[in-house]
Design a protein around this motif. Structure first.
Motif, PDB file in Angstrom:
ATOM      1  N   ARG A 606      38.274  39.632  35.931  1.00 13.12           N
ATOM      2  CA  ARG A 606      39.270  39.814  35.147  1.00 13.12           C
ATOM      3  C   ARG A 606      40.286  39.159  35.233  1.00 13.12           C
ATOM      4  O   ARG A 606      41.390  39.504  36.278  1.00 13.12           O
ATOM      5  CB  ARG A 606      39.776  41.138  34.454  1.00 13.12           C
ATOM      6  CG  ARG A 606      38.564  41.975  33.855  1.00 13.12           C
ATOM      7  CD  ARG A 606      38.692  43.309  33.065  1.00 13.12           C
ATOM      8  NE  ARG A 606      37.749  43.669  32.598  1.00 13.12           N
ATOM      9  CZ  ARG A 606      37.410  43.586  31.229  1.00 13.12           C
ATOM     10  NH1 ARG A 606      38.090  42.481  30.712  1.00 13.12           N
ATOM     11  NH2 ARG A 606      36.255  44.067  30.777  1.00 13.12           N
ATOM     12  N   PRO A 607      40.907  38.074  34.951  1.00 16.65           N
ATOM     13  CA  PRO A 607      41.906  37.045  35.334  1.00 16.65           C
ATOM     14  C   PRO A 607      43.388  37.946  35.020  1.00 16.65           C
ATOM     15  O   PRO A 607      43.457  38.602  33.872  1.00 16.65           O
ATOM     16  CB  PRO A 607      42.045  35.817  34.385  1.00 16.65           C
ATOM     17  CG  PRO A 607      40.422  35.662  33.793  1.00 16.65           C
ATOM     18  CD  PRO A 607      39.962  37.144  33.771  1.00 16.65           C
ATOM     19  N   ALA A 608      44.186  37.824  36.216  1.00 18.27           N
ATOM     20  CA  ALA A 608      45.405  38.468  35.921  1.00 18.27           C
ATOM     21  C   ALA A 608      46.264  38.190  34.892  1.00 18.27           C
ATOM     22  O   ALA A 608      46.992  38.708  34.315  1.00 18.27           O
ATOM     23  CB  ALA A 608      46.243  38.501  37.348  1.00 18.27           C
ATOM     24  N   ALA A 609      46.079  36.828  34.420  1.00 18.09           N
ATOM     25  CA  ALA A 609      46.864  36.097  33.343  1.00 18.09           C
ATOM     26  C   ALA A 609      46.054  36.467  31.973  1.00 18.09           C
ATOM     27  O   ALA A 609      46.965  36.513  30.925  1.00 18.09           O
ATOM     28  CB  ALA A 609      47.151  34.660  33.698  1.00 18.09           C
ATOM     29  N   LEU A 610      44.872  36.954  32.085  1.00 19.94           N
ATOM     30  CA  LEU A 610      44.325  37.272  30.614  1.00 19.94           C
ATOM     31  C   LEU A 610      43.315  38.703  30.826  1.00 19.94           C
ATOM     32  O   LEU A 610      42.074  38.261  30.919  1.00 19.94           O
ATOM     33  CB  LEU A 610      43.480  36.245  30.367  1.00 19.94           C
ATOM     34  CG  LEU A 610      43.156  36.033  28.743  1.00 19.94           C
ATOM     35  CD1 LEU A 610      44.165  36.249  27.817  1.00 19.94           C
ATOM     36  CD2 LEU A 610      42.210  34.923  28.426  1.00 19.94           C
ATOM     37  N   PRO A 611      43.987  39.658  31.035  1.00 21.32           N
ATOM     38  CA  PRO A 611      43.031  40.706  31.414  1.00 21.32           C
ATOM     39  C   PRO A 611      42.290  41.110  30.382  1.00 21.32           C
ATOM     40  O   PRO A 611      41.264  42.038  30.535  1.00 21.32           O
ATOM     41  CB  PRO A 611      44.217  42.100  31.724  1.00 21.32           C
ATOM     42  CG  PRO A 611      45.190  41.672  30.876  1.00 21.32           C
ATOM     43  CD  PRO A 611      45.342  39.883  31.316  1.00 21.32           C
ATOM     44  N   ALA A 612      42.524  40.896  29.099  1.00 19.74           N
ATOM     45  CA  ALA A 612      41.616  41.093  27.939  1.00 19.74           C
ATOM     46  C   ALA A 612      40.276  40.393  28.074  1.00 19.74           C
ATOM     47  O   ALA A 612      39.185  40.884  27.509  1.00 19.74           O
ATOM     48  CB  ALA A 612      42.045  40.665  26.744  1.00 19.74           C
ATOM     49  N   LEU A 613      39.979  39.403  29.003  1.00 19.15           N
ATOM     50  CA  LEU A 613      38.757  38.778  29.101  1.00 19.15           C
ATOM     51  C   LEU A 613      38.249  39.078  30.524  1.00 19.15           C
ATOM     52  O   LEU A 613      38.820  39.308  31.600  1.00 19.15           O
ATOM     53  CB  LEU A 613      39.199  37.294  29.411  1.00 19.15           C
ATOM     54  CG  LEU A 613      38.142  36.209  29.773  1.00 19.15           C
ATOM     55  CD1 LEU A 613      37.171  36.198  28.450  1.00 19.15           C
ATOM     56  CD2 LEU A 613      38.538  34.969  30.019  1.00 19.15           C
ATOM     57  N   GLY A 614      36.947  39.350  30.441  1.00 16.64           N
ATOM     58  CA  GLY A 614      36.332  39.702  31.603  1.00 16.64           C
ATOM     59  C   GLY A 614      35.043  38.720  31.749  1.00 16.64           C
ATOM     60  O   GLY A 614      34.065  38.545  30.566  1.00 16.64           O
ATOM     61  N   VAL A 615      34.667  37.952  32.624  1.00 19.35           N
ATOM     62  CA  VAL A 615      33.348  37.177  33.091  1.00 19.35           C
ATOM     63  C   VAL A 615      32.759  37.799  34.124  1.00 19.35           C
ATOM     64  O   VAL A 615      33.064  38.547  35.005  1.00 19.35           O
ATOM     65  CB  VAL A 615      33.837  35.613  33.299  1.00 19.35           C
ATOM     66  CG1 VAL A 615      34.675  35.046  32.201  1.00 19.35           C
ATOM     67  CG2 VAL A 615      34.793  35.620  34.606  1.00 19.35           C
ATOM     68  N   ASN A 616      31.269  37.814  33.723  1.00 16.49           N
ATOM     69  CA  ASN A 616      30.541  38.334  34.864  1.00 16.49           C
ATOM     70  C   ASN A 616      29.080  37.485  35.426  1.00 16.49           C
ATOM     71  O   ASN A 616      28.760  36.638  34.429  1.00 16.49           O
ATOM     72  CB  ASN A 616      30.072  39.577  34.560  1.00 16.49           C
ATOM     73  CG  ASN A 616      29.374  39.735  32.980  1.00 16.49           C
ATOM     74  OD1 ASN A 616      28.131  39.394  33.091  1.00 16.49           O
ATOM     75  ND2 ASN A 616      29.773  40.339  32.223  1.00 16.49           N
ATOM     76  N   ALA A 617      28.726  37.946  36.486  1.00 11.40           N
ATOM     77  CA  ALA A 617      27.326  37.106  36.795  1.00 11.40           C
ATOM     78  C   ALA A 617      26.511  38.038  37.483  1.00 11.40           C
ATOM     79  O   ALA A 617      27.046  38.941  38.234  1.00 11.40           O
ATOM     80  CB  ALA A 617      27.689  35.582  37.696  1.00 11.40           C
ATOM     81  N   GLY A 618      25.261  37.861  37.589  1.00 14.00           N
ATOM     82  CA  GLY A 618      24.386  38.679  38.097  1.00 14.00           C
ATOM     83  C   GLY A 618      23.402  38.108  38.934  1.00 14.00           C
ATOM     84  O   GLY A 618      22.771  36.978  38.470  1.00 14.00           O
ATOM     85  N   MET A 619      22.828  38.596  39.889  1.00 13.45           N
ATOM     86  CA  MET A 619      21.432  38.065  40.642  1.00 13.45           C
ATOM     87  C   MET A 619      20.688  39.180  41.035  1.00 13.45           C
ATOM     88  O   MET A 619      21.025  40.140  41.733  1.00 13.45           O
ATOM     89  CB  MET A 619      21.774  37.286  41.903  1.00 13.45           C
ATOM     90  CG  MET A 619      20.906  36.670  42.792  1.00 13.45           C
ATOM     91  SD  MET A 619      21.136  35.803  44.278  1.00 13.45           S
ATOM     92  CE  MET A 619      21.681  37.219  45.118  1.00 13.45           C
ATOM     93  N   SER A 642      21.748  36.442  35.765  1.00 12.58           N
ATOM     94  CA  SER A 642      22.465  36.781  34.507  1.00 12.58           C
ATOM     95  C   SER A 642      23.874  36.197  34.470  1.00 12.58           C
ATOM     96  O   SER A 642      24.608  36.024  35.528  1.00 12.58           O
ATOM     97  CB  SER A 642      22.668  38.299  34.257  1.00 12.58           C
ATOM     98  OG  SER A 642      23.383  39.066  35.299  1.00 12.58           O
ATOM     99  N   LEU A 643      24.505  35.981  33.271  1.00  9.38           N
ATOM    100  CA  LEU A 643      25.958  35.648  33.020  1.00  9.38           C
ATOM    101  C   LEU A 643      26.225  36.315  31.648  1.00  9.38           C
ATOM    102  O   LEU A 643      25.540  36.711  30.888  1.00  9.38           O
ATOM    103  CB  LEU A 643      26.054  34.102  32.821  1.00  9.38           C
ATOM    104  CG  LEU A 643      25.420  32.888  33.881  1.00  9.38           C
ATOM    105  CD1 LEU A 643      25.616  31.511  33.427  1.00  9.38           C
ATOM    106  CD2 LEU A 643      26.767  33.466  35.009  1.00  9.38           C
ATOM    107  N   GLY A 644      27.490  36.744  31.611  1.00  8.74           N
ATOM    108  CA  GLY A 644      28.099  37.358  30.551  1.00  8.74           C
ATOM    109  C   GLY A 644      29.559  37.295  30.372  1.00  8.74           C
ATOM    110  O   GLY A 644      30.375  36.684  31.397  1.00  8.74           O
ATOM    111  N   ALA A 645      30.105  37.622  29.241  1.00  7.67           N
ATOM    112  CA  ALA A 645      31.595  37.664  29.099  1.00  7.67           C
ATOM    113  C   ALA A 645      31.945  38.510  28.032  1.00  7.67           C
ATOM    114  O   ALA A 645      31.165  38.824  27.265  1.00  7.67           O
ATOM    115  CB  ALA A 645      32.115  36.242  28.574  1.00  7.67           C
TER     116      ALA A 645
END
Length: 695
Positions: A606-619, A642-645
């Protein structure tokens, strides 16, 4: 074990003393990770465990491997079922059933029995022949290894515990919709409130319904869920809980690949292919009811009583593909055969009573627990009819009308009744601030009634161990446990399909360590399990013969490494070998469907400048497994990604809208998802989405 004793006493005492409301509310807030209005963001780290008698016990004081998948992690991954949750734990595979119909999990190389190894709120044995929904669950836990002291008969693979959402300190009103790129669409409601003059009543209601589509051609259906979790702090000493849930699922059987056909294949078939007839049914209905009462006798002693009922019905039509001979492999020509069982019915009846308290002797505090538990498992008489084999092609399947199948006369499969009664006692000695000494024993009385006759098995199953806490944020432990386990039920496709094998003795030692690092918890454990060996022999009969030694090392890191970065990392090395089978070609070979290496990694940023956004990845990696007891046929290792947001939009009046998208198996990897006597191809790429509104 010590954590069981301490939790059974401490948790009950906390819930029933005059300060109970405040203390219980603090615990509920820890578990209610959807609520972020307090300013605390959801986290993958967990401080307490809920499985077994050590409910609300610190995970640092838990001398066993426990994988906890909290709601925050389930939401980040867009999880829709247990298979999505348990992929975060190393060494968990599936066996003999399609991932679109039901889950047959294997942990540490040992099959989890569908009727003994799954629990609701650490108590009731639920029946995992119907996929367990997680929309109304706050977390999923996997207590790995032997668990006989508290749970009685269960395979030493582990106990899967699903914990229901409950009313907490903050009201919850949430509506959501979800779906996927295949055409699935669903929606649900989640409402939680405390009410009464002193907030002594609590209710959490969940409802969900969806149309289901899958990546497999023509395999679709629907599912429903309705549940309620109710709490009543009746007096300062007495608290009551009630959980009720009912869920249904209706989909089609996609068809599997028999071992004989698997042995001839040199490639993994198209994951979109369906081999079963059109509308071949897989229908399930399940209802679970669990009640609990806690009463504080005084400052140091308390009692607990629990009772519950789990019922499940299933209709299933199996369809297994096989070649008509080696000469037809190149053309893909073969046939499907199987059966139809319209009336499978199962029931588990559960009751438990406990008394827990503290005694001081020579400066040592003893946490004592005495209890009795009884689980009665009923399998009703079933009718099953085989059908005449029908031509099918593995590379170019044709549509077969289910109504056109020619069935033989139905055969009766007599039912059975298993009664597991246990009386147990545990003592944990607190020697100073940093040492716990553990001792316990269970007397097992196991009765079976079936068409072959009645028999009783009795045994003493001891437990011993030690927990050392070098610092307040670290711990070391060692345990020794013995237990009886069901050798399982002969799986689909075997000659003795449906037969319940007699219990066998298993032994386990485990040593581990945990330490808190930043906002995460790091764990490592060594385990060694000696158990009866069950497998499908060369005559296609499911048998118990010889011993299986499962030993290995597993490690994990789960939580927040920084304010912006959360991780769930785990891995396992497993050596599972067969011994004393009396078959030279089998002794020393690896137990079938056991990967030597497995691992998973999921990260969210979750970027500090945009905490409302979350991006994720899995293996998610599963190593090579063997399909048979003699290790002649291998299932290659594989990795899926996997990828997600997600994005949270703040709205007026304290409302919030969360948008989420997740992609699984984004590289469209082909792999075998299950081993056992019947093989299924893993699901193709999936894209899921959801929108959730908090009011």
């Amino acid at each position: 074990m010590s954590f069981w004793v301490m939790a059974a006493s401490a948790a009950v005492m906390a819930a029933n003393t005059p300060a109970a409301a405040d203390e219980q509310d603090q615990v509920e807030r820890k578990l209610d990770e959807e609520i972020v209005v307090t300013g605390r963001m959801p986290t993958f780290k967990t401080d307490v465990v809920q499985v077994g008698a050590f409910r609300n016990q610190s995970i640092l004081d838990t001398p066993a491997s426990v994988a906890v998948i909290p709601r925050a992690l389930l939401d980040a991954q867009g999880a829709t079922g247990l298979e999505d949750a348990l992929r975060n734990t190393p060494g968990v595979t599936q066996q003999a059933t399609s991932p679109t119909t039901s889950n047959n999990f294997v942990s540490r190389g040992v099959l989890m029995n569908a009727r003994t190894n799954y629990r609701l709120n650490g108590a009731l044995q639920i029946i995992n022949l119907s996929p367990v929904p997680i929309e109304n669950k706050q977390r999923v836990e996997l207590l790995k290894g032997v668990s006989a002291l508290y749970y009685g008969l269960a395979t030493p693979s582990g106990i899967v515990n699903v914990v229901t959402k409950r009313a907490g300190g903050q009201p919850v009103t949430n509506a959501y919709i979800n779906g996927d790129a295949e055409g699935s669409i669903g929606g649900g409601l989640d409402i939680g409130r405390k009410f009464g003059d002193a907030g002594q009543f609590g209710a959490r209601i969940n409802a969900y319904a969806s149309h289901v589509e899958t990546p497999i051609d023509g395999v679709n259906g629907h599912r429903y869920l309705v549940s309620g979790a109710f709490d009543w702090q009746a007096t300062g000493r007495l608290s009551l809980k009630l959980d009720v849930e009912h869920y249904r699922r209706a989909t089609d059987e996609p068809g599997g690949i028999a071992l004989s056909a698997f042995q001839l294949l040199d490639h993994i078939p198209d994951p979109h292919h369906r081999y079963a007839p059109v509308n071949a049914p897989y229908r399930t209905w399940s209802t679970n009811v669990l009640g609990r009462a806690d009463y504080a006798l005084g400052d140091d002693w308390s009692i607990r009583a629990e009772a519950g009922l789990a019922q499940s019905r299933r209709q299933r039509s199996r369809a297994d593909f096989s070649f008509t001979g080696a000469a037809t492999v190149a053309s893909g020509a073969g046939r499907i055969s199987g059966n139809y069982a319209p009336d499978q019915a199962y029931r588990n009846e559960y009751v438990r009573g406990e008394i827990a308290g503290k005694v001081e002797t020579l400066g040592i505090t003893h946490d004592l627990l005495f209890g009795v538990a009884r689980n009665r498992q009923v399998q009703e008489d079933q009718h099953q009819a085989s059908y005449t084999a029908v031509a099918q092609n593995i590379d170019d399947p044709v549509a077969i009308d289910f109504g056109s199948l020619v069935f033989a006369a139905p055969k009766l499969q007599p039912g059975s009744v298993n009664i597991d009664t246990g009386v147990y006692a545990m003592d944990i000695a607190h020697v100073g601030e940093k040492l716990l000494l553990i001792g316990g024993v269970r007397r097992v009385l196991y009765d079976t009634e079936d068409s072959t006759g009645n028999y009783r098995m009795t045994a003493w199953t001891p437990t011993g161990g030690v927990v050392v806490k070098p610092t307040p944020t670290s711990s070391l432990y060692f345990t020794y446990i013995e237990g009886l386990e069901s050798a399982g039920t002969a799986p689909a496709g075997t000659t003795n399909e449906g037969d319940v094998l007699a219990p066998v003795l298993s032994k386990q030692i485990e040593a581990g360590a945990r330490i808190e690092v930043a906002g995460a918890l790091a764990s490592v454990a060594y385990f060694h399990i000696d158990r009866g060996l069950s497998y499908t022999d060369s005559s296609n009969v499911y048998v118990v013969n010889g011993r299986a030694i499962h030993q290995g090392v597993e490690a994990s890191v789960q939580g927040s490494l920084t304010r912006q970065l959360s991780v769930a990392l785990s891995g396992q090395y497993l050596s599972a070998t067969q011994r004393n089978t009396g078959i030279a070609a089998q002794d020393g070979k690896r137990v079938d469907n056991t990967p030597r290496w497995s691992a998973s990694l999921f990260v969210q940023y979750r970027p500090a400048a945009l905490p409302a956004l979350g991006v994720n990845a899995g293996m998610y990696y599963t190593g090579l497994r063997y399909a048979d007891a003699r290790n002649l046929y291998a299932m290659p290792g594989y990795t899926t990604y996997s990828l997600g947001a997600d994005y949270k939009i703040r709205l007026p009046d304290a409302r919030a809208l969360t948008l989420r998208v997740n992609g699984d198996n984004i590289t469209n990897t082909r792999y075998w998802s299950t081993g056992g006597s019947v093989f299924y191809v893993g699901l193709a790429r999936q894209i899921r989405f959801s929108a959730s509104m908090d009011f």
